[in-house]
Design an enzyme around this catalytic site. Structure first.
Site, PDB file in Angstrom:
ATOM      1  N   CYS A   1      43.965 -15.888 -16.286  1.00 25.77           N
ATOM      2  CA  CYS A   1      44.172 -15.727 -17.727  1.00 25.77           C
ATOM      3  C   CYS A   1      43.835 -14.296 -18.148  1.00 25.77           C
ATOM      4  O   CYS A   1      43.235 -13.528 -17.395  1.00 25.77           O
ATOM      5  CB  CYS A   1      43.358 -16.754 -18.519  1.00 25.77           C
ATOM      6  SG  CYS A   1      41.644 -16.291 -18.856  1.00 25.77           S
TER       7      CYS A   1
ATOM      8  N   HIS B   1      40.070 -18.386 -22.547  1.00 17.64           N
ATOM      9  CA  HIS B   1      39.894 -18.893 -21.184  1.00 17.64           C
ATOM     10  C   HIS B   1      39.780 -20.422 -21.151  1.00 17.64           C
ATOM     11  O   HIS B   1      40.410 -21.088 -20.324  1.00 17.64           O
ATOM     12  CB  HIS B   1      38.685 -18.274 -20.484  1.00 17.64           C
ATOM     13  CG  HIS B   1      38.332 -19.022 -19.240  1.00 17.64           C
ATOM     14  ND1 HIS B   1      38.982 -18.825 -18.035  1.00 17.64           N
ATOM     15  CD2 HIS B   1      37.476 -20.048 -19.041  1.00 17.64           C
ATOM     16  CE1 HIS B   1      38.525 -19.690 -17.150  1.00 17.64           C
ATOM     17  NE2 HIS B   1      37.617 -20.445 -17.728  1.00 17.64           N
TER      18      HIS B   1
ATOM     19  N   CYS C   1      40.074 -13.441 -17.711  1.00 21.55           N
ATOM     20  CA  CYS C   1      39.598 -13.293 -16.336  1.00 21.55           C
ATOM     21  C   CYS C   1      40.234 -12.112 -15.615  1.00 21.55           C
ATOM     22  O   CYS C   1      39.646 -11.555 -14.694  1.00 21.55           O
ATOM     23  CB  CYS C   1      39.822 -14.593 -15.574  1.00 21.55           C
ATOM     24  SG  CYS C   1      38.820 -15.937 -16.248  1.00 21.55           S
TER      25      CYS C   1
ATOM     26  N   ASP D   1      43.485 -34.771 -27.142  1.00 18.31           N
ATOM     27  CA  ASP D   1      43.059 -33.627 -27.964  1.00 18.31           C
ATOM     28  C   ASP D   1      41.544 -33.626 -28.006  1.00 18.31           C
ATOM     29  O   ASP D   1      40.913 -34.681 -27.850  1.00 18.31           O
ATOM     30  CB  ASP D   1      43.559 -33.759 -29.418  1.00 18.31           C
ATOM     31  CG  ASP D   1      42.668 -34.686 -30.225  1.00 18.31           C
ATOM     32  OD1 ASP D   1      42.781 -35.914 -30.049  1.00 18.31           O
ATOM     33  OD2 ASP D   1      41.817 -34.197 -30.988  1.00 18.31           O
TER      34      ASP D   1
ATOM     35  N   CYS E   1      40.972 -17.876 -11.825  1.00 16.99           N
ATOM     36  CA  CYS E   1      41.782 -17.963 -13.041  1.00 16.99           C
ATOM     37  C   CYS E   1      42.545 -16.654 -13.257  1.00 16.99           C
ATOM     38  O   CYS E   1      42.009 -15.577 -13.033  1.00 16.99           O
ATOM     39  CB  CYS E   1      40.873 -18.253 -14.233  1.00 16.99           C
ATOM     40  SG  CYS E   1      41.750 -18.387 -15.788  1.00 16.99           S
TER      41      CYS E   1
ATOM     42  N   ASP F   1      46.094 -35.726 -37.758  1.00 16.80           N
ATOM     43  CA  ASP F   1      45.394 -37.012 -37.789  1.00 16.80           C
ATOM     44  C   ASP F   1      45.460 -37.546 -39.220  1.00 16.80           C
ATOM     45  O   ASP F   1      45.994 -36.893 -40.111  1.00 16.80           O
ATOM     46  CB  ASP F   1      43.967 -36.865 -37.266  1.00 16.80           C
ATOM     47  CG  ASP F   1      43.121 -35.954 -38.140  1.00 16.80           C
ATOM     48  OD1 ASP F   1      43.631 -35.474 -39.170  1.00 16.80           O
ATOM     49  OD2 ASP F   1      41.957 -35.702 -37.787  1.00 16.80           O
ATOM     50  N   SER F   2      44.912 -38.722 -39.445  1.00 14.57           N
ATOM     51  CA  SER F   2      45.110 -39.379 -40.739  1.00 14.57           C
ATOM     52  C   SER F   2      44.059 -39.000 -41.771  1.00 14.57           C
ATOM     53  O   SER F   2      44.186 -39.307 -42.937  1.00 14.57           O
ATOM     54  CB  SER F   2      45.057 -40.889 -40.551  1.00 14.57           C
ATOM     55  OG  SER F   2      43.726 -41.274 -40.231  1.00 14.57           O
TER      56      SER F   2
ATOM     57  N   GLY G   1      41.134 -40.294 -41.631  1.00 18.04           N
ATOM     58  CA  GLY G   1      40.179 -41.403 -41.589  1.00 18.04           C
ATOM     59  C   GLY G   1      38.905 -41.068 -40.824  1.00 18.04           C
ATOM     60  O   GLY G   1      37.801 -41.227 -41.334  1.00 18.04           O
ATOM     61  N   PHE G   2      39.076 -40.539 -39.623  1.00 16.41           N
ATOM     62  CA  PHE G   2      37.912 -40.286 -38.772  1.00 16.41           C
ATOM     63  C   PHE G   2      36.942 -39.318 -39.441  1.00 16.41           C
ATOM     64  O   PHE G   2      35.727 -39.526 -39.429  1.00 16.41           O
ATOM     65  CB  PHE G   2      38.360 -39.738 -37.411  1.00 16.41           C
ATOM     66  CG  PHE G   2      37.230 -39.545 -36.446  1.00 16.41           C
ATOM     67  CD1 PHE G   2      36.684 -40.623 -35.770  1.00 16.41           C
ATOM     68  CD2 PHE G   2      36.693 -38.281 -36.223  1.00 16.41           C
ATOM     69  CE1 PHE G   2      35.623 -40.453 -34.884  1.00 16.41           C
ATOM     70  CE2 PHE G   2      35.632 -38.096 -35.336  1.00 16.41           C
ATOM     71  CZ  PHE G   2      35.103 -39.188 -34.676  1.00 16.41           C
TER      72      PHE G   2
HETATM   73 ZN   LIG Z   1      40.332 -17.368 -17.303  1.00 17.28          ZN
END
Ligand SMILES: [Zn+2]
Length: 378
Positions: free
Chosen positions: A307, A336, A310, A267, A305, A93-94, A96-97
């Site tokens: 992953c 997760h 899990c 994002d 899930c 990002d720049s 700025g935020f």
């Molecule tokens: Zn998971």
């Protein structure tokens, strides 16, 4: 151009876009969710873990890296990719935020923004030219124009003046950008919650020929319906052959609704931030794993899930680790949550391909939120 967008098809049911983003560090399928690695690390995750879960692009924050370790250190390391050992795509990002939201005593002039570091109190200055210098040193594949993001709510006159300044600053960014051949500069559409200002900003920003465009100034505290409405005013004015990035949005509902309104990239710190607090996103909705009711729950966090977390650990174990401030617990919940959102995007892409994204949305919302009502929390 450093980055090229390829539109593959639009969903006949919803109008959502399926595409590919070609970058100097690999090709990314869109719509895509980009995990946030503020300080050149996605907190608690290794690059190998991010790759394993299918992440092709991450974000890093210019403001934070400018303060610490400083962009010159990253430049000397050979840029962010080499510094953090990540060979896939990066977006910065720049700054700025963060200047507007984190720093003290900021003063905005036409030249740029003077502020004090939130770490040391040191007086610093960022401008379109300085932001380009810092982002050129960091070396991300996609860099963002230095803009002014008005708060919500804000007076119309203020929003109008800052939106016009954002356009003037974009032209200075284009001039100052020193690595056009390998870094793609995206412009940012502002305009607050005012339809005519959003439309004017969309016309101004997209009149500058750039490899991509972002929608900024949303998800800053306004109701979600308002954000969706602002998207409906904005995306039809954006070129079809360039990627569209909605900044700072990552709740499951907005990730789906945003795609339906023509957005390709997202994002947000939400999944990683709440994970470290013991809150997780699952196929059955939100699970606050630190709650007492999970003390003897030996089932997986999310039964649907597959992953790493899990497949191997129970809710009771996760609760125990989080309650005990064990680093491993933060790693497991973070893994997760990111996996969940990356999988969600994969399901969204499949639904677009098969022209059934609205059906998918209804079924997903029913399962996640227990309702198909339009406004939800994460
Ligand atoms: Zn998971």
């Amino acid at each position: 151009m450093a980055v090229r967008y390829e539109l593959i098809k639009t969903c006949r049911q919803s109008g959502a876009r399926l595409g590919r983003l070609h970058t100097p560090h690999g090709t990314v399928d869109t719509p895509v969710f980009m995990p946030v690695g503020t300080l050149a690390t996605v907190k608690t995750m290794s690059p190998e873990e991010l790759k394993e879960m299918g992440s092709g692009i991450i974000l890093a924050n210019t403001y934070h890296l400018f303060l610490r370790p400083g962009h010159e250190v990253v430049r000397e390391a050979g840029g962010l990719h080499s510094f953090m050992n990540w060979d896939r795509a990066i977006l910065t990002d720049s700054g700025g935020f963060q200047v507007f939201s984190l720093s003290d005593l900021r003063k905005i002039t036409e030249e740029g923004v003077s502020f004090r570091s939130h770490l040391s109190g040191e007086p610093l200055f960022l401008s379109p030219e300085k932001s380009m210098e810092v982002q050129n040193a960091l070396g991300a594949d996609i860099i963002m124009a230095f803009d002014e993001c008005p708060p919500y709510p804000a007076e119309r006159d203020y929003v109008k003046a800052s939106t016009e300044r954002t356009y003037r600053w974009l032209k200075r960014c284009v001039k100052a950008h020193g690595r056009k051949e390998d870094q793609a500069l995206f412009g940012i559409i502002q305009g607050g919650m005012h339809r005519d200002l959003r439309e004017e900003s969309a016309r101004q920003i997209t009149s500058v020929d750039l490899p991509g465009y972002a929608i900024g100034g949303l998800s800053v505290g306004e109701p979600k319906e308002m954000m969706y409405e602002a998207l409906e005013w904005t995306t039809p004015l954006m070129p079809e052959d360039k990627p569209r990035y909605l900044m700072g949005v990552g709740s499951p509902d907005a990730l789906v609704e945003g795609v339906i309104r023509g957005v390709d990239m997202f994002d947000c710190v939400l999944p990683t931030r709440i994970a470290r607090n013991g809150t997780t996103m699952t196929s059955q909705g939100r699970v606050v794993v630190r709650n007492a009711k999970y003390a003897r729950d030996f089932s997986p966090l999310d039964p649907e899930c597959d992953c790493y977390t899990c497949r191997n650990y129970s809710r009771a174990y996760l609760r125990h680790l989080i309650k005990s401030d064990e680093t491993f617990g933060l790693r497991l919940t973070t893994y997760h949550n990111l996996y969940f959102l990356l999988k969600l995007k994969e399901q969204v892409r499949r639904a677009i391909k098969e022209d059934r994204l609205l059906d998918f949305r209804d079924r997903f919302f029913e399962q996640y939120y227990g309702s198909t009502e339009p406004t939800r929390n994460f």
